[in-house]
Design an enzyme around this catalytic site. Structure first.
Site, short mmCIF file in Angstrom:
data_model
loop_
_atom_site.label_atom_id
_atom_site.label_comp_id
_atom_site.label_asym_id
_atom_site.label_seq_id
_atom_site.Cartn_x
_atom_site.Cartn_y
_atom_site.Cartn_z
N SER A 24 -4.82 -55.17 135.28
CA SER A 24 -5.28 -54.07 134.44
C SER A 24 -6.01 -53.01 135.26
CB SER A 24 -6.18 -54.59 133.32
OG SER A 24 -7.22 -55.38 133.85
N THR A 156 -2.40 -24.21 95.89
CA THR A 156 -2.07 -25.61 95.60
C THR A 156 -0.55 -25.63 95.70
OG1 THR A 156 -1.86 -25.19 93.23
CG2 THR A 156 -4.02 -25.91 93.99
N HIS A 157 -0.01 -26.73 96.20
CA HIS A 157 1.44 -26.80 96.46
C HIS A 157 1.89 -25.69 97.42
CE1 HIS A 157 1.53 -29.35 92.77
NE2 HIS A 157 0.67 -28.44 92.34
N SER A 278 6.87 -16.05 124.76
CA SER A 278 8.19 -16.65 124.90
C SER A 278 8.84 -16.06 126.13
CB SER A 278 9.03 -16.34 123.66
OG SER A 278 10.41 -16.38 123.99
N LYS A 284 6.98 -12.30 120.97
CA LYS A 284 6.39 -13.53 120.43
C LYS A 284 4.98 -13.81 120.93
CE LYS A 284 8.77 -16.88 118.97
NZ LYS A 284 8.83 -17.56 117.67
N ASN A 286 2.98 -17.32 120.33
CA ASN A 286 3.12 -18.61 119.66
C ASN A 286 1.80 -19.39 119.63
OD1 ASN A 286 5.88 -18.27 119.21
ND2 ASN A 286 6.38 -19.00 121.26
N GLU A 291 -0.28 -26.13 117.60
CA GLU A 291 0.82 -27.09 117.46
C GLU A 291 0.54 -28.37 118.24
OE1 GLU A 291 3.51 -23.69 118.61
OE2 GLU A 291 4.91 -24.91 117.45
N GLN A 323 -6.62 -57.53 126.58
CA GLN A 323 -6.59 -56.58 127.70
C GLN A 323 -5.82 -55.31 127.31
OE1 GLN A 323 -6.40 -57.85 131.92
NE2 GLN A 323 -4.29 -57.16 131.82
N1 ARG Z 1 -9.03 -57.70 132.41
C1 ARG Z 1 -9.46 -58.53 131.33
C2 ARG Z 1 -9.46 -57.70 130.04
O1 ARG Z 1 -9.37 -56.52 130.14
C3 ARG Z 1 -10.85 -59.03 131.59
C4 ARG Z 1 -11.18 -60.34 130.92
C5 ARG Z 1 -10.39 -61.37 131.49
N2 ARG Z 1 -10.86 -62.66 131.13
C6 ARG Z 1 -10.11 -63.70 131.35
N3 ARG Z 1 -10.60 -64.83 131.02
N4 ARG Z 1 -8.92 -63.65 131.86
O2 ARG Z 1 -9.52 -58.22 128.95
#
Ligand code: ARG
Length: 461
Positions: A24, A156-157, A278, A284, A286, A291, A323
């Site tokens: 992660s 309304t509408h 544009s 134009k 825009n 948006e 995670q």
């Molecule tokens: N990277 C993990 C998370 O974001 C951290 C916690 C991980 N804990 C574990 N017991 N593997 O949730």
């Protein structure tokens, strides 16, 4: 090779794809600052309670401070093999200070660590949202004050309904974003408990002081149940639900700005700063910013659905599924910050065409209700009958291709002979809005009252 942080029982390292799905660090490095703050508080508490020596504490804090500057200077080497921000920082700490680095994780688990880091990140984001909402509300209050008497059609509408003032319409958004602001407050209040010390899920036998770390990290106290603590992501869901309701409001406003800025409506002109041209059509201008704000709602709502789907059906306590709580929330937060800032700029900057608004306010028989009300007030007709009489007047005016105020008294008297010339005094859009004096109504006097109310309320918030 097996993992240097937890690989004791492993003979070999992970498959390449395992490393890829498991890591992660690509996104949770955003938590580095919260992670370091949490570790400093934890180490300080461990020393205060005699679990580690003060020499180790000092070394840990020095090391973490060095790591913070390395990350901020861009010289820190993040490693995917080390999975996440927690292990990346801890491994570097040990590299910097030796075995004392290994003492930091006493009485702690990554489960309470990540719950803490993420909670503090969400807290920061909620505070950013709070400030951004205040700025947006402030921009609307300014426009409402300026346009407390500017008459526009109310719909309304999306059909012309009754004349209102642009100030009143602005104040409708103040109410919406004001509710968002109070939802942010509520979320901050419920989030205000510190997860640190829940450890893996069961708590710890070390004599830790959870009150101390909670206070050091700006929480009013520790969470009460260690199992819930490591399995709870309600604070993230609450942020996302607040964000998606707010994004829904932003999207409705964006849609109105898109409509109002068309040449067909011509109610507002966006400043050059918030529109684009544009590449083929030279005429134009825009409303791209509006948006995009409208579109950002999609990813913000999506993030809420994604996280609630991740959490549903998860057994207590921590599962690695959790995670998946971060990436979409980070993305939604960024989208919300951007959308709020862009909208604040647009609202403050847009040019209002009072003439076009007033002209449109009178179209579509918008003052028909005023005629019906006059019949009730002056002639004592039951409202249903007044409604019917007015309907016939509208049909006649429509047949002639004119507004109600352009029918002659004789014409009106063919529909109801009690009608007098006095009726023409109510058949203007200005009179119409001025007459709507009920609490919360569109009369300029009432709108100004609401503006004063919000200015005071905002000061206290
Ligand atoms: N990277 C993990 C998370 O974001 C951290 C916690 C991980 N804990 C574990 N017991 N593997 O949730």
């Amino acid at each position: 090779a097996s993992n240097q942080m937890w690989g004791g029982r492993f003979a070999s390292g992970p498959a390449a794809v395992m490393e890829e799905i498991n890591a992660s660090i690509g996104f949770d490095r955003a938590l580095y600052s919260q992670d370091i703050d949490g570790s400093i508080a934890h180490a300080t508490m461990l020393a205060a309670t005699g679990v580690i020596s003060s020499a180790d504490r000092d070394a840990i804090i020095d090391g973490l401070t060095t790591i913070r500057s390395e990350i901020e200077a861009g010289t820190f080497t993040f490693s995917r093999a080390l999975e996440d921000i927690h292990l990346n920082i801890e491994a570097r700490l040990t590299e910097l200070i030796g075995p004392a680095g290994g003492r930091l994780h006493t009485a702690r688990s990554r489960n309470d660590q990540v719950a803490l880091d993420f909670r503090m990140w969400v807290r920061d984001e909620l505070r950013r949202t709070e400030a951004a909402l205040k700025a947006l509300i402030g921009a609307f209050l300014g426009r409402a004050e300026e346009h407390a008497r500017t008459v526009m059609p109310g719909f309304t509408h999306l059909q012309t309904a009754q004349p209102v003032t642009f100030g009143h319409h602005c104040m409708a958004y103040v109410e919406m974003f004001g509710r968002d602001l109070s939802r942010v407050r509520d979320a901050l209040e419920r989030l205000d408990e510190c997860p640190l010390g829940a450890a893996a899920l069961a708590g710890t036998g070390f004599p830790i002081d959870r009150q101390m770390t909670a206070e050091a990290l700006g929480f009013s106290g520790p969470t009460r149940n260690s199992i819930d603590t490591v399995s709870d992501r309600d604070f993230a869901l609450e942020f996302l639900s607040v964000a998606s309701i707010c994004a829904t409001h932003l999207s409705r406003l964006a849609e109105e700005i898109v409509i109002w800025s068309t040449p067909q409506f011509g109610f507002v002109t966006l400043s050059d700063a918030f529109s684009t041209g544009s590449s083929i059509m030279p005429q134009k201008k825009n409303p791209d910013a509006a948006e995009l704000v409208r579109a950002k709602t999609g990813r913000i709502n999506g993030a809420f659905v994604a996280l609630s789907t991740v959490m549903k059906g998860l057994p207590l306590a921590y599962s690695k599924d959790m995670q998946e709580d971060k990436e979409q929330l980070f993305d939604a937060a960024r989208a919300l910050d951007l959308a709020l800032a862009a909208m604040t700029g647009m609202v403050a900057d847009l040019k209002v065409d009072e003439k076009a608004m007033k002209k449109a306010a009178g179209a579509g028989y918008s003052i028909a209700t005023d005629l019906a009300d006059w019949l009730v007030r002056e002639l004592g007709l039951p409202f249903r009958e007044a409604h019917h009489v007015t309907g016939r007047a509208v049909a006649l005016a429509s047949e002639r291709g004119v507004g109600l105020e352009r029918l002659s008294l004789d014409d009106l008297r063919t529909i109801h002979d009690g009608i007098t010339a006095d009726v023409f005094s109510v058949l203007t859009v200005t009179r119409s809005v001025a007459s709507r004096t009920s609490f919360g109504g569109t009369a300029p006097r009432e709108v100004k009252k609401q503006i004063r109310h919000w200015r005071k309320r905002l000061e206290k918030m």
